[in-house]
Structures are given as structure tokens and as C-alpha cells.
Scaffold this motif. Structure first.
Motif, short mmCIF file in Angstrom:
data_model
loop_
_atom_site.label_atom_id
_atom_site.label_comp_id
_atom_site.label_asym_id
_atom_site.label_seq_id
_atom_site.Cartn_x
_atom_site.Cartn_y
_atom_site.Cartn_z
N PHE A 298 121.55 11.11 -4.23
CA PHE A 298 123.00 11.02 -3.58
C PHE A 298 122.69 10.18 -2.32
O PHE A 298 123.10 8.79 -2.13
N VAL A 299 121.70 10.49 -1.55
CA VAL A 299 121.67 9.93 -0.14
C VAL A 299 120.93 8.45 -0.29
O VAL A 299 121.33 7.34 0.42
N GLY A 300 119.89 8.43 -1.21
CA GLY A 300 119.20 7.20 -1.35
C GLY A 300 119.98 6.13 -1.86
O GLY A 300 119.76 5.19 -1.98
N SER A 301 121.15 6.43 -2.34
CA SER A 301 122.31 5.33 -3.01
C SER A 301 122.66 4.75 -1.67
O SER A 301 123.34 3.83 -1.85
N PHE A 302 122.71 5.26 -0.56
CA PHE A 302 123.40 4.54 0.46
C PHE A 302 122.47 4.09 1.91
O PHE A 302 122.84 4.15 2.86
N VAL A 303 121.37 3.88 1.19
CA VAL A 303 120.24 3.22 2.30
C VAL A 303 119.82 2.01 2.01
O VAL A 303 118.90 1.30 2.72
N TRP A 304 120.42 1.13 1.34
CA TRP A 304 119.95 -0.14 0.92
C TRP A 304 119.88 -1.05 1.86
O TRP A 304 118.82 -2.12 1.84
N GLY A 305 120.69 -1.06 2.83
CA GLY A 305 120.88 -1.96 3.87
C GLY A 305 119.26 -2.17 4.79
O GLY A 305 118.98 -3.03 5.60
N HIS A 306 118.49 -1.08 4.64
CA HIS A 306 117.12 -1.08 5.55
C HIS A 306 116.10 -2.22 5.04
O HIS A 306 115.36 -2.48 5.85
N HIS A 307 116.31 -3.03 3.70
CA HIS A 307 115.93 -3.93 3.45
C HIS A 307 116.34 -5.26 4.04
O HIS A 307 115.97 -6.36 4.03
N MET A 308 117.48 -5.13 4.81
CA MET A 308 118.06 -6.52 5.56
C MET A 308 118.23 -6.35 6.98
O MET A 308 119.13 -7.00 7.59
N PHE A 309 117.55 -5.78 7.49
CA PHE A 309 117.53 -5.48 9.13
C PHE A 309 117.50 -6.74 9.65
O PHE A 309 118.36 -6.92 10.73
N THR A 310 116.70 -7.80 9.16
CA THR A 310 116.50 -9.12 9.92
C THR A 310 117.44 -10.28 9.18
O THR A 310 117.41 -11.28 9.58
N SER A 311 118.46 -9.86 8.16
CA SER A 311 119.23 -10.90 7.82
C SER A 311 120.51 -11.04 8.37
O SER A 311 121.40 -11.87 7.71
N GLY A 312 120.80 -10.60 9.53
CA GLY A 312 121.99 -10.71 10.44
C GLY A 312 123.03 -10.02 10.02
O GLY A 312 124.18 -10.05 9.95
N MET A 313 122.67 -8.39 9.73
CA MET A 313 123.82 -7.57 9.36
C MET A 313 124.48 -7.10 10.72
O MET A 313 123.79 -7.46 11.93
N SER A 314 125.67 -6.52 10.71
CA SER A 314 126.16 -6.13 11.89
C SER A 314 125.43 -4.93 12.48
O SER A 314 124.76 -4.09 11.75
N TYR A 315 125.67 -4.90 13.88
CA TYR A 315 124.95 -3.63 14.45
C TYR A 315 125.40 -2.34 14.16
O TYR A 315 124.31 -1.60 13.75
N TRP A 316 126.52 -2.14 13.63
CA TRP A 316 126.63 -0.80 13.16
C TRP A 316 126.01 -0.52 11.85
O TRP A 316 125.94 0.67 11.59
N ALA A 317 126.00 -1.65 10.98
CA ALA A 317 125.62 -1.49 9.78
C ALA A 317 124.05 -1.03 9.88
O ALA A 317 123.56 -0.20 9.07
N ARG A 318 123.44 -1.99 10.68
CA ARG A 318 122.10 -1.56 10.91
C ARG A 318 121.84 0.03 11.38
O ARG A 318 120.90 0.57 10.79
N TRP A 319 122.59 0.28 12.41
CA TRP A 319 122.46 1.36 12.69
C TRP A 319 122.59 2.60 11.72
O TRP A 319 121.78 3.55 11.41
N PHE A 320 123.87 2.36 10.83
CA PHE A 320 124.07 3.42 9.74
C PHE A 320 122.89 3.51 8.96
O PHE A 320 122.52 4.61 8.41
N PHE A 321 122.47 2.23 8.39
CA PHE A 321 121.49 2.29 7.43
C PHE A 321 119.83 2.76 7.96
O PHE A 321 119.21 3.62 7.19
N TYR C 108 130.48 -6.07 7.28
CA TYR C 108 131.42 -7.36 7.17
C TYR C 108 132.51 -7.14 8.00
O TYR C 108 132.98 -8.06 8.72
N LEU C 109 132.90 -5.96 8.36
CA LEU C 109 134.24 -5.91 9.21
C LEU C 109 133.52 -5.86 10.86
O LEU C 109 134.40 -6.32 11.67
N LEU C 110 132.43 -5.48 11.06
CA LEU C 110 131.93 -5.11 12.47
C LEU C 110 130.78 -6.19 13.04
O LEU C 110 130.30 -6.02 13.68
N ARG C 111 130.69 -7.37 11.99
CA ARG C 111 129.83 -8.40 12.38
C ARG C 111 130.34 -9.13 13.73
O ARG C 111 131.45 -9.18 13.84
#
Lengths: 540, 204, 111
Positions: A298-321, C108-111
Motif C-alpha cells: 500500500f505505502v509503496g504505491s505512493f512513493v514514486w516521486g522520490h525518483h524525481m527529486f531533481t526534476s523540478g517538483m514542488s517543494y511539498w511534493a518532494r517533502w511528501f515523497f 502540480y498545484l503547489l509548484r
């Protein structure tokens, strides 16, 4: 147990159904025969990919061009990745051991949809052939890396479409296997086998199957979109047309990160079977292992963003992942504690399967801890895109899933073929594989930390020491692999007959003859005890 | 728990249905990927998406919605009919479902060819000169309705097979799993359309 | 020192899927009523579009679509008469999909 009374015992290997000769294999819907066919295919493709890997290691012996140019090297690591990920590690454990042992472990005669099972095997073969073909046909091997990142994968003139289609078909095959397993576990357990009397390998397969079913379609549609991008110029991922390449990365990793758990959950399931058997002791914390499997899925389905930390995701997305990545380490660690505690105080029998299982824990721990380095935001920036990442995921995928595969094959080999392999050679090959593996990948951590980029055929002279040690390790590793496979192959033809229960195991597969009969059980067993009940084996 | 033990000879209706549901989940996630793309681009280019949606003919969209919803009912009724052993009614209802599906496809054909006349298709020069958001809107429009239309075709084939099997009595009052699963598939086609319709035609 | 099996998930609850032997047959009239409701909702959805609700238009359209989808699943697809496990499984799948969308939008919303 081998005495079946009035009925004559015919092993599934000799059983002839509606079809004779070779077709009794190719058209068989017997889950055991399908499992063995998968095993053969996996071994063949594994050696194709190993040879590609070895060629890359030879190229990296010295800076500059050694045996191949950059374009060839790009094709090599792409096809190595595509074959290893989509053709070997994702299907291997569920399709080989899952097919062979899931029905037996839950006391069923076959999977729920035997014909669908055969169909998914042929889809697998079709996809696998297409994947290998992409290396040779048309306009040169794909050079995008197995991740197919846009915009390059939409522009590269090489055979990207072959590889994309191959991955699509292989995904479909994986979905059908998962579907089959979920229904099998729900509907076909033996009487008395409640959910919490089910052995741990079926539990792991159950968690895996859900990821296969739910995550794989996303990669399917994503690959279709890339094909549309190339053929129709549809623009979803092309910044020039308003599209968004980062969106591709999201879609890709929504599947491909959970895919890591498709690889590793069944691996955990296999070692959870091995530790109790070779410690002659019930598994420690059965419930904890079950729930940590489900939690990882279950949790493993929501960690995908950690492959993209340098791709320019939002701060909160990086924090979350980053946060969820640390969370998912918890259930994995719980399992490690359980395995170690299972061994504690047991009467340990250090046979080859247990050696591989212990190797699994050791390597998986290193892979896991370095995963945390990558999962924390600050250190990720330093090591992203370096050979540190390469070392990390090889420790998880090869050290984890690969070693569990070797553990599984040594554990279940006598049951699958009714023969026993040579222990001494198995132990020697374990030493070679284990030592070779560490000599191979550990230097990659160090030079990666110093800045050695991944996916590069050339490097600065200062990394040569590390690269040469790595290459030497790779050769030891490959020698060990060959020794292991030769030992097993020899045993298939010349090994001593194996008894029904060589390891004194208590799960259902050890209660039937080796090799099993066509429909596994003469009479479906009635389950009364919890699994791994060693108290009085005769009543279990 | 006593009936949980099923061997191969025993026909397990429940297992077949569960398998179908799980397959439907994968279909849902297949379209789900496209919905995610839609959601992202809609937030990014909401004005362009409004403009794009207003170029679609919402009357045709509504008509197709009515076709699909009705066909969903008829296929559900055909299952009731077969369960009540009313073979002729079941045959009639499945035929009506296939006919409604054909009407849907016909509508879709006219809609697409109308767009093609104006040179609105992926990669066309007209589209390339539009706003980026509109270009993406039409890309999504073709991808989503195209994939959906493919599912409608598969559904029609499935239902036609059922027609033959009901006629031959292979699908009957006791064994109707094929019809039940085909109906489930057909309802999924309807479900996807229920979301596609407002997202593509209505949000103007 | 085994961790006790959780008592909060009794086996017979999870194994409900083994237990429904009698099939429920939907009546023709109930299916027809559902269709009428669906058509009414479609009408409402089309009419509401004319009101220019701005940002609420999307919300309104999606809420109506969700109600329609829920009624198709419940009545046409007979989920109302399925086992508890099937209901949990189906709703779980929708929840997971919603989570995936929400999490993507953290980016996408918090970028």
C-alpha cells in the motif's frame, strides 16, 4: 507419503494430457509445467542480459573507448535494463515459483484460470522476443535507458517502438498472472485454510498481485501515449506543443516504483518460507510479516516521486515523497527483524538455500539503507544520476530479488525435479556469487559518491581503480552464476533422487511426493494447524 | 468455508466474476492514466480547454450518452431474462444492446469525420496553429474517445458471441457467466463514457 | 512471542466471498427506474452547463457523473447484492485512484 496405494504414481514431468511429446509441455495448462517453462525462459533471457552487462563492464575497464562506442553502449544498458526489469525480475518470482508453488501451498490442484495462465505465458514470450528483437532489427538498438524518458524517447531514431510495445505486452502478461493469483487465493484454498493459516509466500504473492493488477495499466497507457507521441505527434509530453515531460515521469514511476515491490515482495515471501524450515522453528511474528507485506504494497504505491527529486517538483511534493519513502522502510525493517528472530534459538541447518537467504538479508539491508540516502532530499541531490544509484538498485534488485530467486531454486529444486543437487558445488558457487557481487557493486557506491555518472561509457581517470575492481567482481560473479547453473542442470539429469521432504519442511508442498503428481493432491488436504507448526509433523 | 474447496472440474461462477472485476480494475486504471493527464492539462490550460470543449457538438455527445445508458439497461435486463429462463427475450435484449452500440459508433464516426473535414486531428497544421491547450485538448479527445471506441467494438464482439451462445443454449439459466461478465464489461464501457462525456463535451 | 493475530478482522468477514450461494435477480422495473434516474441526471448535467457556474461547473459535472457511476455500479452491475469483500474491493480501488490523483496534484498545484 509416496505410497499412493492402489493408484500408480506418475510425476507431473511424465504426465501426458491431451497432447503428446513436446506439446504436452507447450500446450499444457498444468501450473507446474507453465512454471517450469517460465523458468527456462527466464534463465535464457537472464544470460542474454548478463552477457550485455559483462560487455559493459569490459568497456568500463579503462577510460575512453575500450571495446565499444557511446551509441553501442547506450543500446547495451537500455536492453540490459529492459530485459532485466521487464522480462526477468518482474515476472520471475511470481511466474516461476508463484505458478509452481502457490496452488500447492494453499492445497489446490491448479490456479483458478489454467488456460488464462498459459495465455499469459505466451504473451510473455511474445513480449520477450520483441524486446530482444529491438536490439537487432530496424534502425539500431534503443538508446533511451529502460526508463524511456521523454522528450528523448519521443525523438530518438532507434527502435524505441519495439521496446515500448514489448514492455506493454509484458505488462499485460503480468496483469493476467496477478489476476489469476488473486482469484486463486480467494477461491481455491483447501478446506480449513483460513486466511491466517495461509503460508507466507502466498501472502506475499497476494500483496504483489494487487500491485500487478492496479499499477501495471498505468504504465500500459503511458507507453501507448509515448507511441502516440512518436507516431501521431500528439504532444502530451512535448514542451514545444505545450506538453509536460515531468508528467511522463509521474506516470512512469506511478507504475515503476511499485514494480520494485512486485520484485521484492515475493522475494520476501520466499525467504519467509526458508527461515522457518532451516531453523525448524515457527516463523517469528507471522501476523507482523503478513501485515508488513500489505503495508509495503500500500505505502509503496505512493512513493514514486522520490525518483524525481531533481526534476523540478514542488517543494511539498518532494517533502511528501521523501516522507513516505522513509515510512515504507519501516515494514521492510520489521520483516528483517522477524527473519533474524526466526533463526534465533532455532536448530539451524546451514544448507545452500539458507545461505542464499542470509545473503539476501545482508544485501537487502545494504540496499535498503542506501535507499534512505537517496530518499532524503539533501543527499539525493548529491548522488542523483551517479553510479551510487546503480549500486543501490542492484543491491535491492539483484541482491534482494536475485538472491531470493537463487534461494528459492535451491530450496524447491528437489520438489520441482525430484533430484538433489551437489551441496559442495552449491556452497562454492554461493561464495563466488556473494563475494563477486559485493566486489562488483560496493565500489560503485564509493565512486558514485565521488561523482561517477551512471550510463556513461567513458569516465575521468580518477575513477579507474573503482571501475577495475568492479569489473573484476563482475567476472567472479558471472563465474559463480555459471557454476550454480551447471550444478543445477547436472542435477536435473544426473542428480540423486530426492526424498519427498529433504529439509523437514512442514508446509504442504513437502507432504506430497517429489516431483508432485499432475494435480498435486490425491485428496485435498484438510488444514487444521497454523502454518510452520513444527510440534508434531505427522499430524500437520 | 466448506465450499471454498474447488477443484478444476467444479465450475466456479464466483471466481469467474471476481476475475472479471479485477480485469475491470485494470481497465479503469488504463483510462485512469488518461484522466490524470486530462486533469493536469486542464488545470494548466483551463481557458483553452473551455474553448476546445465548446467546439465539440454537445448534442451528439448527449445523444451518445442516452444510447449507452439505455444499452447498459438492456444488457442488465438480458441477464435478468436469462436468469428467468426467458431465452427469446434475452436474445432480443442483447440484440438491442448491440444495435445501440452500433448507433453510438455511427455517431462517433460522423463526429470524427466532421472534425477531420476541418483538419482537426493530431499532427495537422490547423491544430498546430491553435493554442497549446486546445491542441492538447484535441489530442486527449482523440486518445480518450478512440480508446473508448475500441472498447465499444470489443464489447460488441463479446455480445455477438453471447448471441450465438444463448441461441445454442450454451449460455442458459444455469450457466450464464459469459453473459454476466460481458454485461459487466459493457457497463464499464458505459462508466468510462459517463466520465468522458462531461469532461469533454460539457465543461465549456 | 508471536504477535497475536488481530481479532478485529475475523476470518468469516474476509471470507464472505465464499458464502453467497443464492443469486439475486434484478427485476425489469427496478432496472428501468435506474435508467430513468440516469437520464434525468444527464439532463440536469447538460442544463447546468448553461448556467455559467465558473469553477463550480467542473465540480457540479463531476459530482453528477459520480452519482451516475455509483448507480450503474450498484444496480446495473449488481454490486448491491455482492459480498462485503467485493464492495470493499471496488470502493478501495476508487480510493486508491483518487489518492494517486491527489498526490500528483501535490506537485502540480503547489509548484
Amino acid at each position: 507419503m509416496t505410497d499412493t496405494g492402489s493408484r500408480t504414481y506418475v510425476s507431473y514431468l511424465d504426465h501426458q494430457g491431451r497432447f503428446k511429446g513436446i506439446f504436452s509441455w507447450l500446450l499444457s495448462t498444468d501450473h507446474k509445467k507453465i512454471g517450469l517453462m517460465y523458468l527456462n525462459a527466464v534463465i535464457v533471457f537472464f544470460f542474454v542480459a548478463v552477457i550485455l552487462g559483462l560487455l559493459m563492464r569490459i568497456e568500463l575497464l579503462a577510460p575512453g573507448r575500450t571495446i565499444m562506442g557511446p551509441q553501442t553502449y547506450n543500446g547495451m544498458f537500455t536492453i540490459h535494463g529492459v530485459i532485466m526489469v521487464f522480462i526477468i525480475v518482474i515476472p520471475a518470482l511470481p511466474a516461476v515459483f508463484g505458478n509452481f508453488f502457490l496452488p500447492i501451498l494453499i492445497g489446490a490442484k491448479d490456479v483458478a484460470f489454467p488456460r488464462l495462465n498459459l495465455f499469459s505465458f505466451y504473451l510473455y514470450i511474445l513480449g520477450a522476443i520483441l524486446g530482444v528483437l529491438s536490439q537487432f532489427a530496424g534502425s539500431g538498438p534503443p538508446d533511451t535507458g529502460w526508463t524511456f524518458y521523454v522528450p528523448y524517447s519521443a525523438q530518438s531514431a532507434t527502435n524505441v517502438i519495439y521496446a515500448l510495445t514489448a514492455a506493454f505486452i509484458l505488462g499485460f502478461s503480468s496483469i493476467l498472472t496477478g489476476l489469476n493469483f488473486i482469484v486463486t487465493i480467494h477461491r481455491m484454498r483447501a478446506p480449513g485454510m483460513t486466511w491466517f493459516k495461509m503460508p507466507l509466500f502466498p501472502w506475499a504473492l497476494y500483496a504483489t498481485a494487487w500491485i500487478q493488477v492496479l499499477a501495471t495499466p498505468i504504465i500500459g497507457i503511458t507507453l501507448l501515449m509515448v507511441i502516440a507521441e512518436r507516431v501521431l505527434n500528439i504532444g502530451f509530453f512535448d514542451p514545444a506543443l505545450g506538453g509536460d515531460p515531468v508528467l511522463f515521469q509521474h506516470l512512469f514511476w506511478i507504475y515503476s516504483h511499485p514494480a520494485v515491490y512486485i520484485m521484492v515482495l515475493p522475494a520476501m515471501g520466499i525467504v519467509s518460507e526458508i527461515f522457518p524450515t532451516f531453523s525448524q522453528k515457527p516463523v517469528f511474528g507471522y501476523g507482523a510479516i503478513v501485515f508488513s507485506s500489505l503495508a509495503i504494497a500500500f505505502v509503496g504505491s505512493f512513493v514514486w516521486g522520490h525518483h524525481m527529486f531533481t526534476s523540478g517538483m514542488s517543494y511539498w511534493a518532494r517533502w511528501f515523497f521523501s516522507f513516505t519513502t522513509f515510512i515504507v522502510a519501516v515494514p521492510s525493517a520489521i520483516k528483517v527483524f522477524n527473519w533474524i528472530s526466526t533463526m534465533y534459538g532455532g536448530s539451524i541447518d546451514l544448507k545452500p538455500p539458507l545461505l542464499y537467504a542470509i545473503g539476501f538479508i545482508f544485501l537487502f539491508m545494504i540496499g535498503g539503507f542506501t535507499g534512505l540516502t537517496l530518499g532524503s532530499l539533501a543527499s539525493n541531490i548529491q548522488v542523483h544520476g551517479t553510479s551510487y544509484v546503480v549500486a543501490h538498485f542492484h543491491y535491492i534488485i539483484f541482491g534482494g530479488m536475485g538472491f531470493a530467486f537463487f534461494a528459492g531454486i535451491h530450496y524447491w529444486f528437489p520438489k520441482m525435479f525430484g533430484k538433489m543437487y551437489n551441496f559442495t558445488i552449491a556452497n562454492i558457487s554461493w561464495v563466488l556469487v556473494f563475494v563477486g557481487f559485493n566486489v562488483f557493486y560496493f565500489p560503485q557506491f564509493i565512486i558514485g559518491f565521488q561523482g561517477m555518472p551512471r550510463r556513461s561509457f567513458d569516465y575521468l581517470p580518477q575513477f579507474q581503480t573503482g571501475e577495475v575492481i568492479s569489473s573484476i567482481g563482475s567476472m567472479v560473479l558471472v563465474a559463480g552464476l555459471f557454476l550454480m547453473v551447471i550444478n543445477l542442470f547436472r542435477a536435473v539429469y544426473k542428480g540423486d533422487p530426492a526424498p519427498a521432504n529433504p529439509w523437514k519442511g512442514v508446509t504442504l508442498e513437502w507432504q506430497i511426493p517429489s516431483p508432485p503428481e499432475h494435480e498435486n493432491f490425491e485428496t485435498i488436504p484438510e488444514i487444521k494447524n497454523k502454518p510452520y507448526f513444527f510440534g508434531n509433523t505427522s499430524t500437520n | 468455508m466448506s465450499d471454498s474447496h474447488n477443484n478444476i472440474e467444479h465450475f466456479d461462477n464466483e471466481a469467474g466474476k471476481m476475475g472479471m472485476w479485477i480485469f475491470l480494475f485494470t481497465e479503469l486504471f488504463l483510462f485512469g492514466g488518461l484522466f490524470l493527464v486530462y486533469a493536469v492539462f486542464r488545470t494548466k490550460y483551463s481557458a483553452d480547454f473551455h474553448a476546445g470543449a465548446s467546439e465539440l457538438n454537445s448534442f451528439i455527445g448527449t445523444l451518445n450518452t442516452v444510447f449507452l445508458l439505455t444499452s447498459s439497461m438492456t444488457v442488465a435486463m438480458s441477464l435478468t431474462a436469462i436468469q428467468k429462463n426467458n431465452k427469446n427475450l434475452a436474445l432480443f435484449l442483447v440484440s438491442v444492446t448491440i444495435m445501440l452500440a452500433a448507433l453510438f459508433m455511427m455517431n462517433k464516426y460522423f463526429e470524427w469525420s466532421h472534425k477531420f473535414e476541418f483538419k482537426i486531428y493530431p499532427g495537422s497544421s490547423v491544430l498546430k496553429n491553435m493554442n497549446r491547450g486546445e491542441l492538447l485538448f484535441f489530442g486527449l479527445y482523440y486518445m480518450m474517445t478512440g480508446l473508448h471506441a475500441l472498447h465499444v467494438l470489443v464489447g460488441m464482439i463479446l455480445l455477438s458471441i453471447n448471441l450465438v451462445k444463448i441461441k445454442r443454449g450454451v449460455v442458459n439459466m444455469k450457466r450464464y457467466l459469459l453473459l454476466e461478465n460481458s454485461a459487466l464489461y459493457w457497463h464499464l464501457v458505459d462508466l468510462i463514457w459517463i466520465f468522458l462525456f462531461p469532461l469533454l463535451y460539457l465543461i465549456t | 512471542m508471536d504477535i497475536p493475530l488481530p481479532a478485529f478482522i475475523p476470518d468469516n468477514l474476509i471470507n464472505k466471498d465464499h458464502m453467497n450461494n443464492e443469486t439475486h435477480i434484478s427485476s425489469y422495473s427496478s432496472l428501468a427506474i435506474v435508467l430513468i434516474i440516469l437520464l434525468l441526471l444527464t439532463m440536469i448535467s447538460v442544463t447546468v452547463t448553461g448556467f455559467h457556474l465558473g469553477p463550480f461547473a467542473v465540480a457540479a459535472a463531476l459530482i453528477i457523473a459520480s452519482i451516475k457511476v455509483a448507480s450503474v455500479i450498484t444496480y446495473f452491475m449488481h454490486v448491491k447484492f455482492e459480498s462485503l469483500f467485493m464492495k470493499l474491493m471496488i470502493s478501495g480501488v476508487f480510493v486508491i485512484f483518487a489518492l494517486i490523483i491527489i498526490i500528483t496534484f501535490i506537485d502540480y498545484l503547489l509548484r
